[in-house]
Write a protein that holds these residues in place. Structure first.
Motif: not given
Length: 243
Positions: A202, A205-206, A225, A228, A231-232
């Motif tokens: 994560i 990705i950020d 996004e 992400k 994944e969250e």
């Protein structure tokens, strides 16, 4: 036959210990060479032996990283630790030489203890050549980590763990090592590993979103996004998983 597992933590301590002795022995040899010529030569030989032993042990757990371009930062951090430890050791030696009332006794005591350690290194190295010893002890290595990863995958379906390459993250390697040394009940350690890898992904990705934002790559940013968010959700599922 039950195997005794040699943890990475203990290998690191041993390698730093030998490195410190190497620096200390060489420093004593240089500082006191004019006064104790013969003893100083012995110190130089011992210093070479200690340094070689330290590098040999370091190669066991740093070899994987030295062969990977993106882990040069880890090697740089390791080099800084060596410099700090060398300066710290030399500083302590200078302090002792200035406050110790009998420098001659200090030098000979140090040499006496060093010979014991030297012979222990030789004995340990020779024993390590025997097959019976290798059957009793298992040491951290790339092969062992690969087996640990395969073992962890038996309890995990998380794709991030499947895609992980041995040697690309020292923290993950240490977590795999912990899983391997707790094979009787690995579930909580596997969960910690999954959470760590997912959180790291994560963060990656950020960073990618920040790098691509404002560069006319809106479509790519949207894909990132979306990834992400997925994944969250996975992280929430992993964190909530009952063991």
């Amino acid at each position: 036959m039950e195997r005794f597992y040699v943890r990475l933590y203990y290998l690191k301590i041993l390698h730093y210990f030998f490195f410190s002795l190497g620096v200390l022995s060489l420093s004593v040899a240089i500082i006191l060479f004019d006064v104790y010529s013969l003893s100083s030569r012995s110190m130089i030989v011992l210093s070479i032996t200690y340094t070689a032993s330290s590098l040999y042990i370091a190669n066991i757990f740093m070899g994987q990283f030295s062969r990977m371009e993106k882990n040069r930062r880890e090697l740089t951090k390791q080099g800084v630790k060596y410099i700090f430890l060398a300066l710290y050791t030399i500083s302590l030696l200078v302090i002792f030489l200035n406050i110790f009332p009998h420098v001659v006794e200090l030098v000979y005591y140090f040499i006496f203890v060093n010979y014991y350690i030297f012979f222990l290194i030789i004995i340990g190295f020779l024993l390590g050549r025997f097959e019976i010893v290798s059957k009793i002890f298992e040491v951290y290595s790339g092969t062992m980590l690969q087996r640990a990863k395969s073992f962890a995958l038996e309890y995990s379906k998380y794709r991030g763990l499947h895609d992980y390459k041995i040697g690309s993250d020292e923290t993950v390697d240490e977590m795999l090592e912990t899983i391997w040394s707790n094979k009787t009940y690995p579930l909580p350690f596997v969960k910690d590993l999954e959470v760590y890898i997912c959180e790291k992904k994560i963060k990656d990705i950020d960073n990618a979103i920040r790098n691509f934002s404002g560069r006319g790559m809106n479509q790519l940013v949207k894909v990132l996004e979306s990834e992400k968010k997925q994944e969250e959700k996975t992280l929430f599922t992993l964190s909530s998983k009952q063991i």
